[in-house]
Structures are given as structure tokens and as C-alpha cells.
Design an enzyme around this catalytic site. Structure first.
Site, short mmCIF file in Angstrom:
data_model
loop_
_atom_site.label_atom_id
_atom_site.label_comp_id
_atom_site.label_asym_id
_atom_site.label_seq_id
_atom_site.Cartn_x
_atom_site.Cartn_y
_atom_site.Cartn_z
N VAL A 1 -1.56 -0.84 6.16
CA VAL A 1 -1.65 -2.28 5.87
C VAL A 1 -2.96 -2.82 6.43
CG1 VAL A 1 -0.59 -4.51 6.36
CG2 VAL A 1 0.86 -2.53 5.90
N PHE A 2 -3.64 -3.65 5.66
CA PHE A 2 -4.90 -4.22 6.13
C PHE A 2 -4.73 -5.55 6.85
CE2 PHE A 2 -4.47 -5.86 1.79
CZ PHE A 2 -4.74 -7.22 1.95
N GLY B 1 -6.53 1.48 0.40
CA GLY B 1 -6.47 2.87 -0.03
C GLY B 1 -5.11 3.17 -0.64
N SER C 1 2.02 -2.41 -3.69
CA SER C 1 1.30 -2.28 -2.40
C SER C 1 0.25 -3.37 -2.23
CB SER C 1 0.66 -0.89 -2.29
OG SER C 1 1.63 0.09 -2.07
N PRO C 2 0.64 -4.64 -2.34
CA PRO C 2 -0.34 -5.73 -2.25
C PRO C 2 -0.90 -5.98 -0.85
CG PRO C 2 1.86 -6.63 -2.42
CD PRO C 2 1.99 -5.15 -2.64
N TYR D 1 13.95 5.96 -5.36
CA TYR D 1 13.86 5.24 -4.08
C TYR D 1 15.09 5.55 -3.22
CZ TYR D 1 9.98 2.44 -5.96
OH TYR D 1 8.78 2.02 -6.49
#
Length: 305
Positions: A225-226, A220, A215-216, A52
Site C-alpha cells: 500500500v502506498f 506495483g 487494488s486502488p 477468493y
């Protein structure tokens, strides 16, 4: 912040973890504010990886927190290794070198949890076992786990590794649910019935391995981001409806959806915004009903058989 027991270990940690992948983008002052805010909220588990920020995220974290023995006792540090030069490397040499590098950057004598980052098909499990034993006996690593691995890969490791594997970090969000879909569509002839991961959800529950959801808020694989995304009006309408009903943000509802699962999944959120983390952390204070959980699942575009 509610606590969960991490796998078969004796670690009692915040049920929401802070992912530090983007910490290298912050100044020391801003990183310090992020960490202090997290601790005030009860978020005491910090997820790192040697790659990272090219290692800078670990370094900035330690500099920002002002790492001392008294501070170290209040936090739990997890880091990952196994990705090197664009490939994967589970060799004994790489694992040992990676841990030494992380310890130096994190300014600590030990790592609470070390995960193998992504499966290495050239893995020789005997080498992994030797590395883990050396790290455990030296006190450099206290607990071990994996990331993005299926049950058979875990079983292959367990044949040689003496230490318990207490966690498996896997992608999971309201809009990325293959590990859940297959279990709801058993013996059916359509795409959601495909078992893509060897029933890793059920395997983890049977073997007391904590699933850590990375990635909550993504749909995909790194597509975006949804939450608040106009591409997904139905799920966002339902998120907003429940957010208003329960007095929290839509992001908190998205995390509460993960926490509601009886597998005791630990979401790893990567926000570097103190207020956003404060809003998200309220997910620990609410519980969705069974009906609300399934309403969100359906709103995410899923059909029940």
C-alpha cells in the site's frame, strides 16, 4: 453515494464497490457488520470471485447477509471465474461449473455480473459464447464482462459472444497508472510512452465499458500500500494536504483521484474495516479540481511532457 451506469446495462450502482476477497477471514458476525455498514453508506455492489478464500468468501457473504429474495433485490453481486488449479480455464465446462458453484455458495438464483478473471491464451471464444448464452437464457447470469483483458482480447470475444461486455476490471491506482501514462506521452521515446495495454482506457470509453479499478491503494503488482507508506513521502504529503483541505482522509483522496477521471471508473476497495470504508466512501462527496488531480499525478512520481 453517487451512482454510475455500469457499461451498456441498465444497472445503476454505487460508484464505489466493495471487494470481498478477504471476507473469508471474518466471522459471520463481523462479515454482517461489514455488509450492513456498506449498504448504509450506499455501497451496494459487491465483487467476488470463485477462488477468493477457496470459495469461502462467497459462502460467508451469503451467510452473513442472511440471503433472502427481499435482501437480494437490494444488492448487486459480481463474481469472476476462469482461474483453476493455478492456470486459466475459459472452457465452457469450467465456466458453467464455476457459476453453479458460486450460485450455491451465494445462496442466490442469479449473478448480476460475471467476469472472466484473467486471460486464457487457450481460450476458444466459441465455447465462451456457448457458455454465456446458456447462462443468460437460464437466468443464472444477467450481464457479462472481463477482467485484465486488452482491447484485442475483448474484440475477439465480441466476435462470438452475443451479449454486451459491460465491464473490464483492471489494476489502477494513483501509484499504478500505465493506462494513463501512455496517453499523456504520445509519440515520445521514454518508458511512460510505451502502450502496454492496447490503449484500454480509450477503448473502454469508446465502447461504453466500465473500468473497475482493482487494488486502488497498491503500488506495483501486490508490492504494498502506498498510502501512509514512508517510501513515498511526496505523494503522501500531497494526499494529506488535500485531505486536510477537504475534510476527509488521505485514502478518500486517493479514491477521489480515480473518480475524478471522466471515464467514470468504479474503484473496487477491499477493506473489511467498517470505519475505513465509511472514510473512503466520502470520496463520492468531493471532486478534485483539474489542478489538484495533476498535482497528485506529479507527486506520484510522474512527469508531464
Amino acid at each position: 453515494m453517487n451512482k454510475i451506469k455500469l457499461g451498456t446495462s441498465n444497472l445503476q450502482v454505487g460508484e464505489i464497490a466493495l471487494g470481498c476477497m478477504r471476507m473469508n477471514s471474518l466471522s459471520k458476525k463481523d462479515a454482517s457488520l461489514v455488509i450492513e455498514n456498506a449498504l448504509e453508506l450506499g455501497v451496494d455492489f459487491f465483487d467476488h470471485a470463485d477462488i477468493y478464500g477457496g470459495g469461502d468468501s462467497e459462502k460467508i457473504f451469503a451467510d452473513a447477509i442472511g440471503m433472502t429474495p427481499s435482501i437480494r433485490e437490494k444488492i448487486y453481486i459480481q463474481t469472476k471465474c476462469g482461474i483453476a488449479n493455478g492456470t486459466f480455464d475459459f472452457s465452457k465446462e469450467h465456466i458453467l461449473e464455476s457459476v453453479d458453484g458460486s450460485l450455491s455458495r451465494l445462496q442466490t438464483d442469479y449473478i448480476d455480473v460475471l467476469l472472466l478473471h484473467r486471460p486464457d491464451t487457450l481460450m476458444e471464444p466459441e465455447e465462451v459464447a456457448e457458455a454465456f448464452t446458456k447462462l443468460k437464457e437460464s437466468g443464472k447470469v444477467r450481464h457479462f464482462g472481463v477482467s485484465n483483458q486488452n482491447p484485442m482480447q475483448v474484440e475477439l470475444l465480441k466476435k462470438y459472444v452475443k451479449q454486451d461486455l459491460i465491464a473490464n476490471q483492471l489494476q489502477l491506482s494513483l501509484m499504478f497508472t500505465p493506462m494513463i501514462d501512455a496517453g499523456l506521452n504520445v509519440n515520445m521515446q521514454h518508458d511512460p510512452a510505451i502502450v502496454r495495454d492496447g490503449s484500454v482506457l480509450e477503448y473502454s470509453r469508446l465502447n461504453d465499458m466500465t473500468i473497475q479499478a482493482w487494488s486502488p491503494f497498491q503500488y506495483g503488482m501486490f508490492k504494498g500500500v502506498f498510502v501512509g507508506n514512508e517510501k513515498f513521502p511526496e505523494v503522501n504529503e500531497k494526499l494529506q494536504e488535500l485531505a486536510e483541505k477537504k475534510g476527509v482522509t488521505d485514502s478518500a483522496i486517493a479514491i477521489a483521484w480515480i473518480l475524478r477521471h471522466p471515464a467514470k471508473i468504479q474503484p473496487v476497495v477491499g477493506t473489511m474495516n467498517p470505519q475505513r470504508l465509511a472514510d473512503i466512501s466520502k470520496a463520492s462527496e468531493i471532486e478534485l479540481t483539474r489542478q489538484e488531480w495533476y498535482e497528485l499525478y506529479r507527486a506520484a512520481g510522474n512527469d508531464l511532457p
